[in-house]
Enzyme design. Structure first.
Site, PDB file in Angstrom:
ATOM      1  N   THR D  56     -11.985  32.767 -46.175  1.00  0.00           N
ATOM      2  CA  THR D  56     -11.450  32.005 -45.039  1.00  0.00           C
ATOM      3  C   THR D  56     -12.570  31.233 -44.368  1.00  0.00           C
ATOM      4  O   THR D  56     -13.740  31.611 -44.412  1.00  0.00           O
ATOM      5  CB  THR D  56     -10.783  32.923 -44.001  1.00  0.00           C
ATOM      6  OG1 THR D  56     -11.772  33.780 -43.439  1.00  0.00           O
ATOM      7  CG2 THR D  56      -9.682  33.747 -44.622  1.00  0.00           C
ATOM      8  N   GLU D  57     -12.175  30.172 -43.709  1.00  0.00           N
ATOM      9  CA  GLU D  57     -13.149  29.243 -43.134  1.00  0.00           C
ATOM     10  C   GLU D  57     -13.985  29.870 -42.023  1.00  0.00           C
ATOM     11  O   GLU D  57     -15.090  29.430 -41.743  1.00  0.00           O
ATOM     12  CB  GLU D  57     -12.432  27.998 -42.621  1.00  0.00           C
ATOM     13  CG  GLU D  57     -11.350  28.309 -41.610  1.00  0.00           C
ATOM     14  CD  GLU D  57     -10.396  27.138 -41.373  1.00  0.00           C
ATOM     15  OE1 GLU D  57     -10.529  26.095 -42.027  1.00  0.00           O
ATOM     16  OE2 GLU D  57      -9.500  27.281 -40.514  1.00  0.00           O
ATOM     17  N   ASN D  58     -13.466  30.912 -41.372  1.00  0.00           N
ATOM     18  CA  ASN D  58     -14.287  31.541 -40.329  1.00  0.00           C
ATOM     19  C   ASN D  58     -15.274  32.557 -40.909  1.00  0.00           C
ATOM     20  O   ASN D  58     -16.042  33.164 -40.175  1.00  0.00           O
ATOM     21  CB  ASN D  58     -13.428  32.153 -39.217  1.00  0.00           C
ATOM     22  CG  ASN D  58     -12.620  33.345 -39.684  1.00  0.00           C
ATOM     23  OD1 ASN D  58     -12.500  33.588 -40.888  1.00  0.00           O
ATOM     24  ND2 ASN D  58     -12.054  34.091 -38.761  1.00  0.00           N
ATOM     25  N   GLY D 132     -11.737  23.271 -41.480  1.00  0.00           N
ATOM     26  CA  GLY D 132     -12.375  23.376 -42.787  1.00  0.00           C
ATOM     27  C   GLY D 132     -11.902  22.341 -43.800  1.00  0.00           C
ATOM     28  O   GLY D 132     -12.359  22.333 -44.931  1.00  0.00           O
ATOM     29  N   GLN D 268      -4.285  27.260 -35.272  1.00  0.00           N
ATOM     30  CA  GLN D 268      -5.226  28.380 -35.378  1.00  0.00           C
ATOM     31  C   GLN D 268      -5.313  29.061 -34.033  1.00  0.00           C
ATOM     32  O   GLN D 268      -5.274  28.414 -32.999  1.00  0.00           O
ATOM     33  CB  GLN D 268      -6.595  27.855 -35.840  1.00  0.00           C
ATOM     34  CG  GLN D 268      -6.587  27.641 -37.338  1.00  0.00           C
ATOM     35  CD  GLN D 268      -7.720  26.778 -37.797  1.00  0.00           C
ATOM     36  OE1 GLN D 268      -7.824  25.634 -37.398  1.00  0.00           O
ATOM     37  NE2 GLN D 268      -8.572  27.323 -38.642  1.00  0.00           N
TER      38      GLN D 268
END
Lengths: 269, 303, 303, 269
Positions: D56-58, D132, D268
């Site tokens: 995931t982008e985080n 992202g 988000q």
């Protein structure tokens, strides 16, 4: 006291370590190389600068005191173990104010060679290269250099600039080529005397007179006409307290005091 | 899930090739000695070696190294038997030299997947004159000068860690030098682990994972895999010193004896350990175990 | 050792100034809510805010933000009460936009102390047309094109962590977003910690320290300091939802009531917690505590 | 079965998720955004690609299955939690082969807008920006795009390129400007059909005929003259097994299936 008795009281290596330790100020963040820099910083921690932070080039950050034989590892625990890249970023971003390094050669303008004596491709002698040296002197606000003095080591111009001092001495040159402002060598401590920089040029500040060193000796081991500070003094000898701590607590095997004045650079394991 | 467990012999023969650029993990802590010994045993040559504070003296002495890419390395072949041996057989490596930060940066650029990375160091030094991978460029924003260090992307990395799972998720602690940068920059990664743990151990502390399993080619369970280096939490450095002396180069006798008996004279690291014990005493390794182990305060996760 | 413990009120008034660029830690985990509330309470204005997946809606709604520096942020002021409020009073921020990686890179360049950092992203996008901190340059080694992202160096960072010692050595786990990059890029750092631990706890696991004490300006012991965000190992997000709804913007009523009662109507975060309990029930926070805590396998160090 | 009955069996959102899931191959390393990409990847893990890695982008790396409401955090434990910077380095260095993203607008050449509709400074609509998205499509070997189709969203040229597709369609352009070779959008899945790319231009590959979608409908919701694949087919409908897993296991509250076909982008938290 005769010269001989003085020499038995303490060595030039011990004077170098003690003089270096005294450069550290209370809250300094100190980038320390292995060997003499580490011993000097540790001595400062035991004396006047207990809160200084030591950062080693392999990436250890600590405020604790630590035994010398565990100096490059963390058997005595650290505050942070972020690795080599991170600690150099701290330095590059300007957060490490004090650096320490050893030298194979140094020149009139504080440039340091720890790479090759003579021609690079056919060297008379090869040292191990930069290690953290270039990083320390490029990034720290001030850098303390320890070196054994001789005519072949104190040169008008080093054979190879591993770690830049004030280059050819012209003011502002470091900044022009992109080095961070307000950085560079600040003090050079040899087995004969202590030097500062005046407009980028080395300047004799004090002589280890208590060890019997004379001005003639100092000059004999420098291959250019060194500037003398108007307020030239005798180097303040180690106190009994400093010698006691250095010998009994910091470096009981006297490995590093001996190494300080030896011609080789400190080794890394 | 893909199980990547294999022997070190398999891992090295499968993933380390003649001509490779090899990253060697460990910097004054946890050098992957078992892996280095296996590379020597398999005589994999024409290597470029990226190492920081880990001197691959055996590799050089055996003539396997074409190029050293480093920030600090002994190069005085008059003062080291294996360096002199390499010189004598015309196998002395070329040295590509940076500062410590410089080589960290080169690896970091590799890890990031960018062709170069800027730094304020190396400027004014003579290193860029002899290392074409360091240049001075103009900053596109400030107009000032900045150095650019070209990325290094090793073909393969060897690293020793305290624990990994069978899929390759690796966790290492203690001083880490450039381990994170080096392995993440490398195309293939061989992890030797002191212990193989269940994935559950990894997942109860995923912040400690320094490379994810899918980036790892091979996982080898190799107790004492860093000895005679120290491994934080497991053992101190070789207190007897004989292994350290030999690996560091020693003199002709100690070096050649060591190679004959402990590198070429054994089939793997497990046999090596048994052989050392049989000669030096069954408790040789035990003496290196920690006397004062300290446990971390566990972290808590969960829902 | 220098003790940096102080109250949040002191820390914010001492280290956060009008006109500062502020890095806000937390990305879908552990937003430093107590610190953000204190900044609103002290009405510190003309802020530039660097935030990634942490929407500082209260700051924007109260007209305190001149510029948002981010990779992803709600900007539709017709769909959000606080954004609309900022717009109405002509205090709607300018947005400086990157991708997620772009803002991470800008912070990373700040953390590294370099003026810019290269990337292969952002090329071909229209973002560089509107954000002058992204340019295309030539690689000095390959000759190819590469993007350059200018460094961001925030004046001050606020972050909430699980544990820190009184000197500021901070340890955080769980998802960490751009916390490490953001705080290390910032000149001053305010750490709020769920628990203050002895330095011994830090030193038994120094690999977990994300910033060393000497880089930290203030340490604040602040239980529930990230709530209503989740904090790994301590609490889940606000299950009741009322705090989350209000902080996210809600509607005029919920937003303005919340501000009046829970921001301006209390003197600090401790009073806030008591007030929430008195209204929502003494067990309101307890309901968010972990039901299934999981402990990590300790690491061992020592000699 | 009447059109209505078909519609009750499954929705267009479910078709999108299932079609997206089928794009994932056994050992894929998948860069997943929040929402539909996450649901699709999770469905693939429950069906044909149990070993795929989700990133995931985080900054979460895991091979485990996880409940959707914990998808952006780690209450279900991860293999690695290295943060946002690190996972994007993995992508930039070429180690993430498959990307997923949503879109506000897409154009003929696969360029994606998730920034602003209309003029940038006076937008008709503002989305949240890249997140992202730009990273995924710049770095991953192939990127799967999910988007609700309409004339206002399928444009000859997007108003703002947030995430570059094949730019103006000229071959080699991505590489010329510095994007990594062999990257870019590979599949577009809408609520009406599935599209691939032919020399950088979108190409209709299949129509959700089982949902009653017709060629006319597809064309009506595209604002350029779309190329049609010679081997155009009907989209393979979800199997009972896929629907069961999606509805009962992966997304029991059907939040994401609904969101897939909604005009907004996923939010988000």
């Amino acid at each position: 006291m005769t010269q001989k008795e003085k020499e038995t009281r303490y060595s030039a290596g011990e004077q170098m370590i003690v003089s270096a330790a005294r450069q550290i100020v209370k809250d300094d963040i100190v980038y320390v190389g292995v060997g003499v820099p580490m011993v000097a910083t540790l001595l400062a921690k035991y004396t006047h600068a207990p809160d200084c932070v030591t950062i080693t080039e392999n990436g250890i950050v600590r405020v604790t005191k630590f035994p010398m034989d565990e100096s490059t590892d963390v058997q005595t625990l650290a505050d942070q173990l972020p690795g080599m890249f991170y600690v150099n970023c701290l330095a590059q971003a300007g957060y490490i104010n004090t650096g320490f390094l050893g030298a194979g050669q140094i020149d009139r303008y504080g440039n340091i060679n720890t790479t090759a004596a003579g021609d690079f491709y056919k060297p008379e002698h090869r040292w191990n290269g930069s290690g953290g040296g270039n990083d320390v002197i490029s990034f720290c606000h001030r850098t303390i250099v320890t070196i054994r003095q001789s005519r072949r080591r104190f040169l008008e111009k080093v054979d190879f600039i591993t770690s830049p001092g004030y280059l050819d001495g012209r003011p502002g040159q470091r900044e022009e080529i992109g080095l961070p402002p307000n950085t560079g060598p600040s003090i050079v401590i040899s087995n004969l005397g202590v030097y500062a920089f005046d407009n980028g040029e080395m300047l004799l500040k004090s002589i280890h007179s208590d060890l019997g060193v004379t001005m003639e000796q100092v000059k004999a081991e420098i291959s250019w006409d060194i500037k003398i500070a108007p307020d030239l003094t005798d180097t303040e000898p180690p106190t009994e307290e400093e010698l006691h701590l250095l010998r009994e607590v910091v470096d009981p095997q006297k490995i590093f005091a001996r190494r300080a004045e030896s011609p080789g650079l400190q080794q890394q394991s | 899930m893909s199980n990547k467990l294999m022997t070190l012999k398999e891992a090295v023969s499968k993933y380390v090739k003649s001509g490779d650029t090899l990253f060697v993990g460990g910097a004054q802590h946890a050098t992957p000695q078992a892996a280095l010994h296996e590379i020597v045993r398999q005589k994999i040559d024409h290597l470029g070696v990226v190492a920081v504070l880990a001197q691959p003296t055996l590799l050089i002495g055996e003539g396997l190294v074409d190029k050293m890419i480093t920030g600090y390395a002994a190069q005085d072949y008059t003062a080291s038997y294996p360096l002199g041996k390499a010189k004598a057989m015309n196998r002395f490596p070329v040295y590509e030299e940076y500062s410590h930060f410089g080589i960290s940066l080169a690896l970091f650029a590799g890890y990031m997947g960018i062709p170069f990375i800027p730094t304020k160091g190396h400027l004014g030094s003579d290193m860029p004159k002899y290392n074409k991978n360091i240049k001075s460029i103009d900053c596109p924003f400030t107009g000032g000068k900045v150095a650019a260090i070209k990325a290094v992307v090793p073909d393969v990395a060897v690293i020793h860690v305290q624990r990994a799972d069978a899929e390759g998720n690796a966790q290492k602690w203690g001083s880490i030098g450039v381990d994170v940068e080096g392995i993440n920059a490398s195309r293939k990664v061989i992890v030797t682990a002191e212990t193989i743990v269940s994935s559950d151990v990894i997942r109860r502390d995923p912040n400690r994972t320094i490379i994810p399993g899918f980036r790892v080619s091979a996982v080898v369970e190799q107790p004492w895999g860093a000895f005679p280096s120290r491994l934080a939490g497991f053992y101190n450095a070789d207190r007897g010193g004989f292994m350290r002396v030999a690996i560091a180069g020693g003199n002709e006798q100690t070096y050649e004896d060591y190679l004959r008996d402990f590198v070429y004279g054994v089939k793997d690291w497990n046999e090596y350990i048994e052989k050392v014990k049989s000669i030096k005493g069954a408790d040789y390794f035990d003496k290196a175990r920690l006397k004062n182990p300290v446990k971390s305060e566990p972290i808590i996760t969960g829902s």
